[in-house]
Design a protein around this motif. Structure first.
Motif, PDB file in Angstrom:
ATOM      1  N   MET A   7       0.827  -1.212   0.000  1.00 31.43           N
ATOM      2  CA  MET A   7       0.000   0.000   0.000  1.00 31.43           C
ATOM      3  C   MET A   7       0.857   1.256   0.000  1.00 31.43           C
ATOM      4  O   MET A   7       0.558   2.237  -0.689  1.00 31.43           O
ATOM      5  CB  MET A   7      -0.938   0.014   1.208  1.00 31.43           C
ATOM      6  CG  MET A   7      -2.241  -0.721   0.987  1.00 31.43           C
ATOM      7  SD  MET A   7      -3.242  -0.136  -0.407  1.00 31.43           S
ATOM      8  CE  MET A   7      -3.786   1.466   0.185  1.00 31.43           C
ATOM      9  N   GLY A   8       1.951   1.253   0.761  1.00 32.97           N
ATOM     10  CA  GLY A   8       2.841   2.404   0.793  1.00 32.97           C
ATOM     11  C   GLY A   8       3.406   2.719  -0.576  1.00 32.97           C
ATOM     12  O   GLY A   8       3.494   3.891  -0.985  1.00 32.97           O
ATOM     13  N   THR A   9       3.758   1.671  -1.313  1.00 28.53           N
ATOM     14  CA  THR A   9       4.321   1.854  -2.656  1.00 28.53           C
ATOM     15  C   THR A   9       3.262   2.363  -3.636  1.00 28.53           C
ATOM     16  O   THR A   9       3.518   3.264  -4.446  1.00 28.53           O
ATOM     17  CB  THR A   9       4.899   0.523  -3.167  1.00 28.53           C
ATOM     18  OG1 THR A   9       5.901   0.075  -2.254  1.00 28.53           O
ATOM     19  CG2 THR A   9       5.505   0.683  -4.548  1.00 28.53           C
ATOM     20  N   LEU A  10       2.060   1.812  -3.556  1.00 23.26           N
ATOM     21  CA  LEU A  10       0.984   2.235  -4.467  1.00 23.26           C
ATOM     22  C   LEU A  10       0.552   3.674  -4.190  1.00 23.26           C
ATOM     23  O   LEU A  10       0.248   4.430  -5.119  1.00 23.26           O
ATOM     24  CB  LEU A  10      -0.211   1.290  -4.351  1.00 23.26           C
ATOM     25  CG  LEU A  10       0.006  -0.144  -4.851  1.00 23.26           C
ATOM     26  CD1 LEU A  10      -1.263  -0.968  -4.686  1.00 23.26           C
ATOM     27  CD2 LEU A  10       0.467  -0.168  -6.313  1.00 23.26           C
ATOM     28  N   VAL A  11       0.537   4.054  -2.923  1.00 21.19           N
ATOM     29  CA  VAL A  11       0.196   5.437  -2.575  1.00 21.19           C
ATOM     30  C   VAL A  11       1.261   6.389  -3.112  1.00 21.19           C
ATOM     31  O   VAL A  11       0.954   7.463  -3.647  1.00 21.19           O
ATOM     32  CB  VAL A  11       0.050   5.597  -1.044  1.00 21.19           C
ATOM     33  CG1 VAL A  11      -0.055   7.072  -0.657  1.00 21.19           C
ATOM     34  CG2 VAL A  11      -1.178   4.842  -0.551  1.00 21.19           C
ATOM     35  N   ALA A  12       2.538   5.992  -3.000  1.00 17.47           N
ATOM     36  CA  ALA A  12       3.630   6.816  -3.527  1.00 17.47           C
ATOM     37  C   ALA A  12       3.507   6.961  -5.040  1.00 17.47           C
ATOM     38  O   ALA A  12       3.725   8.057  -5.600  1.00 17.47           O
ATOM     39  CB  ALA A  12       4.978   6.194  -3.162  1.00 17.47           C
ATOM     40  N   LEU A  13       3.127   5.871  -5.721  1.00 18.96           N
ATOM     41  CA  LEU A  13       2.926   5.923  -7.166  1.00 18.96           C
ATOM     42  C   LEU A  13       1.756   6.835  -7.522  1.00 18.96           C
ATOM     43  O   LEU A  13       1.836   7.637  -8.458  1.00 18.96           O
ATOM     44  CB  LEU A  13       2.663   4.515  -7.713  1.00 18.96           C
ATOM     45  CG  LEU A  13       3.870   3.684  -8.141  1.00 18.96           C
ATOM     46  CD1 LEU A  13       3.435   2.280  -8.523  1.00 18.96           C
ATOM     47  CD2 LEU A  13       4.617   4.349  -9.289  1.00 18.96           C
ATOM     48  N   LYS A  14       0.682   6.733  -6.784  1.00 14.18           N
ATOM     49  CA  LYS A  14      -0.496   7.570  -7.037  1.00 14.18           C
ATOM     50  C   LYS A  14      -0.139   9.050  -6.894  1.00 14.18           C
ATOM     51  O   LYS A  14      -0.505   9.872  -7.753  1.00 14.18           O
ATOM     52  CB  LYS A  14      -1.614   7.202  -6.059  1.00 14.18           C
ATOM     53  CG  LYS A  14      -2.871   8.059  -6.234  1.00 14.18           C
ATOM     54  CD  LYS A  14      -3.955   7.699  -5.242  1.00 14.18           C
ATOM     55  CE  LYS A  14      -5.182   8.583  -5.442  1.00 14.18           C
ATOM     56  NZ  LYS A  14      -6.273   8.260  -4.499  1.00 14.18           N
ATOM     57  N   ASN A  15       0.580   9.377  -5.828  1.00 11.52           N
ATOM     58  CA  ASN A  15       0.983  10.772  -5.606  1.00 11.52           C
ATOM     59  C   ASN A  15       1.941  11.251  -6.687  1.00 11.52           C
ATOM     60  O   ASN A  15       1.872  12.394  -7.157  1.00 11.52           O
ATOM     61  CB  ASN A  15       1.629  10.923  -4.232  1.00 11.52           C
ATOM     62  CG  ASN A  15       0.630  10.698  -3.098  1.00 11.52           C
ATOM     63  OD1 ASN A  15      -0.576  10.857  -3.282  1.00 11.52           O
ATOM     64  ND2 ASN A  15       1.126  10.319  -1.935  1.00 11.52           N
ATOM     65  N   GLY A  16       2.842  10.356  -7.114  1.00 14.44           N
ATOM     66  CA  GLY A  16       3.799  10.708  -8.161  1.00 14.44           C
ATOM     67  C   GLY A  16       3.126  10.972  -9.492  1.00 14.44           C
ATOM     68  O   GLY A  16       3.489  11.905 -10.227  1.00 14.44           O
ATOM     69  N   LEU A  17       2.134  10.149  -9.803  1.00 11.86           N
ATOM     70  CA  LEU A  17       1.391  10.341 -11.047  1.00 11.86           C
ATOM     71  C   LEU A  17       0.644  11.674 -11.038  1.00 11.86           C
ATOM     72  O   LEU A  17       0.636  12.405 -12.033  1.00 11.86           O
ATOM     73  CB  LEU A  17       0.399   9.186 -11.249  1.00 11.86           C
ATOM     74  CG  LEU A  17       1.004   7.816 -11.592  1.00 11.86           C
ATOM     75  CD1 LEU A  17      -0.046   6.730 -11.499  1.00 11.86           C
ATOM     76  CD2 LEU A  17       1.631   7.827 -12.985  1.00 11.86           C
ATOM     77  N   ALA A  18       0.021  11.985  -9.906  1.00 17.21           N
ATOM     78  CA  ALA A  18      -0.721  13.246  -9.792  1.00 17.21           C
ATOM     79  C   ALA A  18       0.223  14.442  -9.885  1.00 17.21           C
ATOM     80  O   ALA A  18      -0.093  15.455 -10.514  1.00 17.21           O
ATOM     81  CB  ALA A  18      -1.479  13.276  -8.458  1.00 17.21           C
ATOM     82  N   ARG A  19       1.390  14.295  -9.284  1.00 12.60           N
ATOM     83  CA  ARG A  19       2.367  15.386  -9.264  1.00 12.60           C
ATOM     84  C   ARG A  19       2.912  15.686 -10.653  1.00 12.60           C
ATOM     85  O   ARG A  19       3.200  16.840 -10.998  1.00 12.60           O
ATOM     86  CB  ARG A  19       3.508  15.017  -8.311  1.00 12.60           C
ATOM     87  CG  ARG A  19       4.501  16.145  -8.033  1.00 12.60           C
ATOM     88  CD  ARG A  19       5.575  15.729  -7.042  1.00 12.60           C
ATOM     89  NE  ARG A  19       6.434  14.673  -7.557  1.00 12.60           N
ATOM     90  CZ  ARG A  19       6.426  13.414  -7.148  1.00 12.60           C
ATOM     91  NH1 ARG A  19       5.566  13.037  -6.211  1.00 12.60           N
ATOM     92  NH2 ARG A  19       7.239  12.530  -7.671  1.00 12.60           N
ATOM     93  N   THR A  20       3.058  14.660 -11.475  1.00  9.78           N
ATOM     94  CA  THR A  20       3.661  14.826 -12.810  1.00  9.78           C
ATOM     95  C   THR A  20       2.620  14.872 -13.927  1.00  9.78           C
ATOM     96  O   THR A  20       2.971  14.904 -15.114  1.00  9.78           O
ATOM     97  CB  THR A  20       4.642  13.668 -13.088  1.00  9.78           C
ATOM     98  OG1 THR A  20       3.950  12.417 -12.940  1.00  9.78           O
ATOM     99  CG2 THR A  20       5.820  13.726 -12.121  1.00  9.78           C
ATOM    100  N   GLY A  21       1.342  14.846 -13.556  1.00  3.62           N
ATOM    101  CA  GLY A  21       0.286  14.929 -14.566  1.00  3.62           C
ATOM    102  C   GLY A  21       0.172  13.703 -15.443  1.00  3.62           C
ATOM    103  O   GLY A  21      -0.246  13.801 -16.605  1.00  3.62           O
ATOM    104  N   GLN A  22       0.503  12.554 -14.906  1.00  2.00           N
ATOM    105  CA  GLN A  22       0.418  11.313 -15.679  1.00  2.00           C
ATOM    106  C   GLN A  22      -0.744  10.458 -15.180  1.00  2.00           C
ATOM    107  O   GLN A  22      -1.318  10.702 -14.125  1.00  2.00           O
ATOM    108  CB  GLN A  22       1.735  10.513 -15.554  1.00  2.00           C
ATOM    109  CG  GLN A  22       2.962  11.257 -16.056  1.00  2.00           C
ATOM    110  CD  GLN A  22       4.206  10.406 -15.925  1.00  2.00           C
ATOM    111  OE1 GLN A  22       4.606   9.725 -16.851  1.00  2.00           O
ATOM    112  NE2 GLN A  22       4.836  10.475 -14.745  1.00  2.00           N
ATOM    113  N   GLU A  23      -1.073   9.435 -15.963  1.00  2.00           N
ATOM    114  CA  GLU A  23      -2.106   8.476 -15.590  1.00  2.00           C
ATOM    115  C   GLU A  23      -1.471   7.110 -15.393  1.00  2.00           C
ATOM    116  O   GLU A  23      -0.370   6.852 -15.892  1.00  2.00           O
ATOM    117  CB  GLU A  23      -3.180   8.378 -16.688  1.00  2.00           C
ATOM    118  CG  GLU A  23      -3.905   9.688 -16.970  1.00  2.00           C
ATOM    119  CD  GLU A  23      -4.812  10.093 -15.817  1.00  2.00           C
ATOM    120  OE1 GLU A  23      -5.189   9.205 -15.014  1.00  2.00           O
ATOM    121  OE2 GLU A  23      -5.142  11.283 -15.723  1.00  2.00           O
TER     122      GLU A  23
END
Length: 314
Positions: A237-253
């Motif tokens: 979950m920690g890794t998936l949350v980090a990925l979700k935040n990273g995607l939002a931060r960089t404007g990716q899906e």
């Protein structure tokens, strides 16, 4: 005198019919069931000696213990012997093998599926994670907790989890996280088989990313190797949350990382609107110790359990 004797004879005939119906026939049925049970038990125990290669004296010793465990848990000796075949086939011996059998029988008694299915999952998990890391009670406790936390059929969950263990254990995702992920996914209507497929797709995306996915990772400040390290250290979950935040931060899906719709759906299940609830679910799953024993103690008090236990003992 003739009349009295005739009356007595009629009464004795009635008694005879009653004994036949109420005693003889049930005893014959029990005798037939016992004979069938003994035959099936002997067949499975012979397979352990012939196919697995366990010595005759060890098989006899395990057989005596298995029959006692079966009676104690209200299961049939046939179920115990079938499960023991899976356990010994997985390479477990001695106390470790009997611990797995005992916990599998208790898990089956509380409704988590067939004893052999639970034993198969437990031994697979123990072999994948190492018995020094995951015990028999630990494996069944996680299965029990996952059923309690989600809305999955226990037998379906036990059968599906085995398909995730190989990649999960190699990527540092603990067994309780596998159970937590599948329980969390089930809350949005995902069945056990689909949950296992989606979790495998998520882990495969991280383990073997495409060149486009690696570029997307780099844009967020990650690499495939750093994400693998995150799985082991920060959890799934920690890794998936980090990925979700990273995607939002960089404007990716997420589709920029993996076009696989199964992986995408799995991530949405875990990090969507119920993300906070899922984080708490993952946390509770780390404290599942004793779940099987607790459930078994409650089950053992029921009238149906005592009746089944008595019949199997007889």
């Amino acid at each position: 005198a003739s009349s009295k004797l005739s009356n007595f004879g009629s009464k004795m005939q009635s008694v005879g019919k009653s004994l036949t119906t109420r005693l003889t026939l049930p005893l014959v049925a029990v005798g037939g069931a016992a004979t069938k049970m003994a035959f099936d038990f002997d067949k499975s125990m012979t397979s352990i000696q012939a196919l697995v290669g366990v010595s005759a004296d060890k098989v006899s010793e395990m057989g005596d213990a298995a029959k006692k465990m079966a009676v104690d848990t209200g299961k049939s000796s046939r179920e115990a012997a079938e499960a023991l075949f899976f356990i010994t086939s997985a390479g477990l011996r001695g106390k470790e093998a009997m611990d797995v059998l005992e916990m599998s029988l208790k898990a089956a008694a509380v409704g988590l599926g067939e004893t052999k299915t639970i034993a198969d999952l437990s031994t697979s998990a123990m072999n994948a994670y190492g018995s020094e890391t995951l015990s028999a009670s630990g494996a069944t406790d996680i299965l029990t907790a996952a059923v309690r936390e989600g809305k999955l059929e226990a037998s379906a969950l036990a059968g599906a989890m085995g398909g995730v263990i190989p990649i999960a254990s190699n990527m540092g995702v603990s067994f309780d996280e596998v159970g937590a992920a599948m329980a969390a996914m089930s809350k949005t209507g995902t069945d056990a088989a689909s949950g296992a497929t989606q979790l495998n797709a998520i882990l495969t995306t991280i383990a073997k990313p495409s060149s486009d996915a690696e570029k997307a990772f780099n844009k967020m400040g990650f690499t495939s190797d750093s994400l693998k390290k995150s799985l082991a250290e920060d959890g799934l979950m920690g890794t998936l949350v980090a990925l979700k935040n990273g995607l939002a931060r960089t404007g990716q899906e997420f589709t920029d990382i993996a076009p696989n719709v199964r992986a995408w759906k799995g991530v949405l299940d875990l990090t969507g609107s119920s993300m906070e609830d899922n984080i708490q679910l993952f946390d509770r799953m780390t404290r599942s110790t004793g779940a099987t024993q607790e459930a078994f103690e409650k089950t053992a008090k029921s009238a149906s359990f005592k009746m089944t236990q008595g019949f199997n003992a007889m």
